[in-house]
Enzyme design. Structure first.
Site, PDB file in Angstrom:
ATOM      1  N   LYS A 101       0.811  -1.212   0.000  1.00  0.00           N
ATOM      2  CA  LYS A 101       0.000   0.000   0.000  1.00  0.00           C
ATOM      3  C   LYS A 101       0.850   1.270   0.000  1.00  0.00           C
ATOM      4  O   LYS A 101       0.338   2.352  -0.264  1.00  0.00           O
ATOM      5  CB  LYS A 101      -0.978  -0.022   1.165  1.00  0.00           C
ATOM      6  CG  LYS A 101      -2.015  -1.132   0.971  1.00  0.00           C
ATOM      7  CD  LYS A 101      -3.136  -1.070   1.959  1.00  0.00           C
ATOM      8  CE  LYS A 101      -4.213  -2.091   1.649  1.00  0.00           C
ATOM      9  NZ  LYS A 101      -3.796  -3.485   1.931  1.00  0.00           N
TER      10      LYS A 101
HETATM   11  C1  LIG Z   1      -4.554  -4.482   1.641  1.00  0.00           C
HETATM   12  C2  LIG Z   1      -3.889  -5.783   1.623  1.00  0.00           C
HETATM   13  C3  LIG Z   1      -4.335  -6.820   0.799  1.00  0.00           C
HETATM   14  C4  LIG Z   1      -5.590  -6.711  -0.024  1.00  0.00           C
HETATM   15  O1  LIG Z   1      -5.476  -5.790  -1.082  1.00  0.00           O
HETATM   16  P1  LIG Z   1      -6.772  -5.197  -1.775  1.00  0.00           P
HETATM   17  O2  LIG Z   1      -6.295  -4.192  -2.742  1.00  0.00           O
HETATM   18  O3  LIG Z   1      -7.600  -4.598  -0.682  1.00  0.00           O
HETATM   19  O4  LIG Z   1      -7.467  -6.340  -2.414  1.00  0.00           O
HETATM   20  C5  LIG Z   1      -3.612  -7.990   0.782  1.00  0.00           C
HETATM   21  N1  LIG Z   1      -2.525  -8.153   1.543  1.00  0.00           N
HETATM   22  C6  LIG Z   1      -2.058  -7.188   2.346  1.00  0.00           C
HETATM   23  C7  LIG Z   1      -0.864  -7.442   3.187  1.00  0.00           C
HETATM   24  C8  LIG Z   1      -2.721  -5.972   2.397  1.00  0.00           C
HETATM   25  O5  LIG Z   1      -2.259  -5.011   3.198  1.00  0.00           O
END
Ligand SMILES: *Cc1c(COP(=O)(O)O)cnc(C)c1O
Length: 427
Positions: free
Chosen positions: A107
């Site tokens: 993210k």
């Molecule tokens: C946010 C997150 C996901 C999921 O991603 P999305 O874009 O919400 O589908 C998977 N793994 C981790 C470690 C995350 O932080």
């Protein structure tokens, strides 16, 4: 380029307006009016481009009306200042390590880009912005770090009490300054519901200039397409199958966007935990959310993923077309632990519980002549107790973790009560 609402009830807006507003007033999601096809030559010569250069070629198509080219380059060089390596875990299965950014999860890419875009728009706007974010774990940390000390921007993060890892909680609650954390006695969907409600609350909007940093914001969503280009650049394989651990479906739909722009990805797998509304949907077209179930891969504990409308939009709402590009996969907690152990024993590679589901999906479904890539969405140390449980041994804490764990948590604990949240925001 303009962005329209997937609900079609509010008028299209510029990139800048879509970033600042985050959500259209008809409660849809912003979506680009056209998906540009990338130049064949660019795709053929991808290996000559650095990650920020790839970002420039891809993203300027969407934001050139609102961000001058030199500024966009500067934003991308600041946002994408870490490696995203592809590592071979075993024959034909590769890990795209998205955890080399400041908060050790993918993210960071979107959050850093969004923070810099808003920072830029704010320079010319001269109004304070309040960013509201609901997080199931990793978003909050990435946003907090991305926005930390950005002038004119205050950040309020809501997270479900007791449902994020200790390390995640520290990342959310220890920065201080312009970053405030609210601990909600509820689950992620409750937090998300409060944030959504606040955006449509006239009292709050009269007092605060709200913006969102969730994966629904196009400046979070669009740059996530970049690491699929980066992965392809490093692998250069035909029949590339990309398995994406999915929760709110921002990540995988951004990959589908990259494919639509011309990136030759063979197919996608939506790798899910017990919160498997999309894998079930991909079987019979019935989209029927159930209550959220807490799992070991808590960043994917989402029962009604916000980005589902974008998946439809990417395929002209044709279910037949969607299932040509993507299939679903579901793994229980018990199996997740087992896979983590096996991968460590066989490959000497430690998976986090999210990446483990992506890896397992490839083990289960990769066909002859296909090359598998799973997204390792977080560093395993963010889920250390689960990793130790799975591997049956103690894992030393990396230095970055022990430093952070020493810091003091600062959060405001509230009930799952919208009025309490509202009172906090506008008193
Ligand atoms: C946010 C997150 C996901 C999921 O991603 P999305 O874009 O919400 O589908 C998977 N793994 C981790 C470690 C995350 O932080």
């Amino acid at each position: 380029m303009k962005f329209y609402s997937t609900n079609g009830q509010s008028s299209p807006v510029s990139f800048k307006e879509a970033v600042i507003k985050s959500l259209p007033s008809d409660k849809g999601l912003y979506y680009p009016e056209e998906i540009p096809e990338l130049d064949f030559l660019f795709l053929e010569t991808l290996s000559y481009y650095s990650l920020p250069q790839i970002g420039f070629e891809v993203l300027r198509q969407f934001c050139k009306d609102d961000i001058p080219e030199a500024k966009l380059q500067e934003i991308l060089e600041g946002a994408l200042n870490f490696e995203i390596p592809v590592v071979e875990v075993e024959k034909n299965i590769h890990s795209l390590e998205l955890f080399h950014g400041p908060t050790y999860a993918f993210k960071d890419v979107g959050a850093r880009f969004l923070a810099r875009c808003l920072g830029y728009f704010n320079e010319t706007e001269n109004k304070e912005v309040t960013i509201l974010v609901a997080t199931s774990g990793d978003t909050g940390g990435a946003v907090a770090s991305g926005f930390y000390e950005v002038p004119g921007v205050n950040v309020v993060i809501l997270y479900p009490s007791g449902k994020v890892s200790d390390l995640q909680e520290k990342q959310l609650t220890t920065l201080g300054k312009n970053i405030k954390a609210i601990e909600v006695k509820g689950n992620f969907d409750d937090c998300q519901a409060m944030v959504k409600k606040a955006f449509h609350d006239t009292d709050i909007n009269a007092k605060l200039n709200l913006s969102s940093a969730n994966s629904i914001n196009i400046a979070r969503w669009l740059p996530q397409s970049l690491y699929y280009f980066e992965a392809y650049k490093q692998l250069q394989k035909d029949k590339l199958v990309v398995s994406v651990p999915s929760g709110n479906y921002g990540n995988i739909t951004a990959g589908m966007l990259a494919k639509k722009m011309g990136l030759p990805i063979h197919r996608f797998i939506a790798a899910s935990n017990a919160n498997d509304v999309v894998p079930r949907y991909l079987i019979d077209e019935q989209y029927s959310p159930r209550p959220t179930v807490p799992t070991l891969s808590n960043a994917m504990d989402v029962s009604d993923p916000s980005n589902h409308p974008r998946m439809l939009e990417l395929h002209e709402k044709s279910f037949k077309d969607i299932i040509k590009h993507i299939s679903g996969f579901t793994l229980s907690d018990e199996q997740t632990l087992k896979v983590m152990k096996e991968c460590d024993q066989e490959n000497n590679y430690i998976l986090d519980p999210h990446g483990a589901i992506g890896y397992a999906a490839l083990k289960a479904g990769l066909q002859k002549k296909e090359t598998g890539l799973f997204l390792e969405t977080a560093h395993y140390s963010k889920f250390l107790s689960t990793v130790e449980q799975a591997l049956g041994k103690e894992i030393p804490l990396p230095d970055f973790v022990s430093e952070l764990m020493k810091k003091e948590k600062e959060a405001i604990l509230i009930n799952n009560d919208y009025e309490a949240f509202k009172a906090y925001l506008i008193g």
